[in-house]
Scaffold this motif. Structure first.
Motif, mmCIF file in Angstrom:
data_model
loop_
_atom_site.group_PDB
_atom_site.id
_atom_site.type_symbol
_atom_site.label_atom_id
_atom_site.label_comp_id
_atom_site.label_asym_id
_atom_site.label_seq_id
_atom_site.Cartn_x
_atom_site.Cartn_y
_atom_site.Cartn_z
ATOM 1 N N VAL A 34 0.840 -1.200 0.000
ATOM 2 C CA VAL A 34 0.000 0.000 0.000
ATOM 3 C C VAL A 34 0.875 1.248 0.000
ATOM 4 N N LEU A 35 1.953 1.227 0.769
ATOM 5 C CA LEU A 35 2.847 2.380 0.810
ATOM 6 C C LEU A 35 3.512 2.625 -0.541
ATOM 7 N N VAL A 36 3.913 1.560 -1.222
ATOM 8 C CA VAL A 36 4.542 1.709 -2.535
ATOM 9 C C VAL A 36 3.558 2.296 -3.537
ATOM 10 N N VAL A 37 2.327 1.782 -3.560
ATOM 11 C CA VAL A 37 1.316 2.277 -4.491
ATOM 12 C C VAL A 37 0.983 3.738 -4.177
ATOM 13 N N MET A 38 0.855 4.073 -2.900
ATOM 14 C CA MET A 38 0.544 5.449 -2.522
ATOM 15 C C MET A 38 1.676 6.396 -2.917
ATOM 16 N N ALA A 74 3.292 15.042 3.015
ATOM 17 C CA ALA A 74 4.130 15.084 4.221
ATOM 18 C C ALA A 74 3.354 14.643 5.457
ATOM 19 N N SER A 75 2.106 15.065 5.580
ATOM 20 C CA SER A 75 1.325 14.687 6.755
ATOM 21 C C SER A 75 0.992 13.198 6.763
ATOM 22 N N ILE A 76 0.741 12.629 5.600
ATOM 23 C CA ILE A 76 0.477 11.186 5.535
ATOM 24 C C ILE A 76 1.731 10.403 5.907
ATOM 25 N N LYS A 81 4.617 7.102 9.919
ATOM 26 C CA LYS A 81 5.811 6.930 10.748
ATOM 27 C C LYS A 81 5.443 6.863 12.220
ATOM 28 N N GLU A 82 4.567 7.757 12.671
ATOM 29 C CA GLU A 82 4.142 7.759 14.071
ATOM 30 C C GLU A 82 3.336 6.508 14.410
ATOM 31 N N LEU A 83 2.510 6.045 13.491
ATOM 32 C CA LEU A 83 1.717 4.840 13.713
ATOM 33 C C LEU A 83 2.616 3.626 13.885
ATOM 34 N N SER A 84 3.620 3.501 13.039
ATOM 35 C CA SER A 84 4.527 2.355 13.161
ATOM 36 C C SER A 84 5.371 2.461 14.426
ATOM 37 N N ALA A 85 5.736 3.677 14.825
ATOM 38 C CA ALA A 85 6.498 3.840 16.063
ATOM 39 C C ALA A 85 5.649 3.492 17.284
#
Length: 119
Positions: A34-38, A74-76, A81-85
């Protein structure tokens, strides 16, 4: 351990970006596909917006739209990053002990709920 239990605990190997995106529908969170596609979609958006900025000779509306898209991207990225942390720092269900007792505050709220049910 048997080979069946070892295979059950092994992390799944990525089968491809499209398969990762389809699997993300059934899984909580965001996976690599999903991150790659986004990121590819945002790259295409920025490519088109920069072309439009040049083609419209720096039209203020197109420039503003480019800035808004950049801030959205940038906000996404920051949120992911915060979610994974936070997931890395949060205790898992395996870490919790079964004999954990509720706090006095949760006991008091459950007593209040039971009193209202009796009335």
């Amino acid at each position: 351990m048997t080979s069946a239990t070892q295979a059950g605990n092994a992390p799944q190997k990525s089968t491809g970006i499209l398969q990762d995106v389809i699997n993300s529908i059934f899984e909580p969170g965001v996976n690599r596909g999903v991150l790659v596609v986004m990121n590819c979609a945002f790259a295409g958006l920025f490519l088109i917006l920069f072309y439009l900025v040049i083609a419209t000779r720096f039209n203020i509306h197109v420039c503003a739209l480019t800035v808004i898209a950049g801030l959205l991207f940038a906000s996404i990225q920051w949120f992911i990053k915060e979610l994974s942390a936070s997931r890395a720092n949060s205790p898992t269900s395996e870490d919790k002990k079964p004999d954990d007792k509720p706090t006095s505050k949760s006991k008091a709220s459950s007593v209040k709920k039971n009193k209202h049910k009796k009335l």
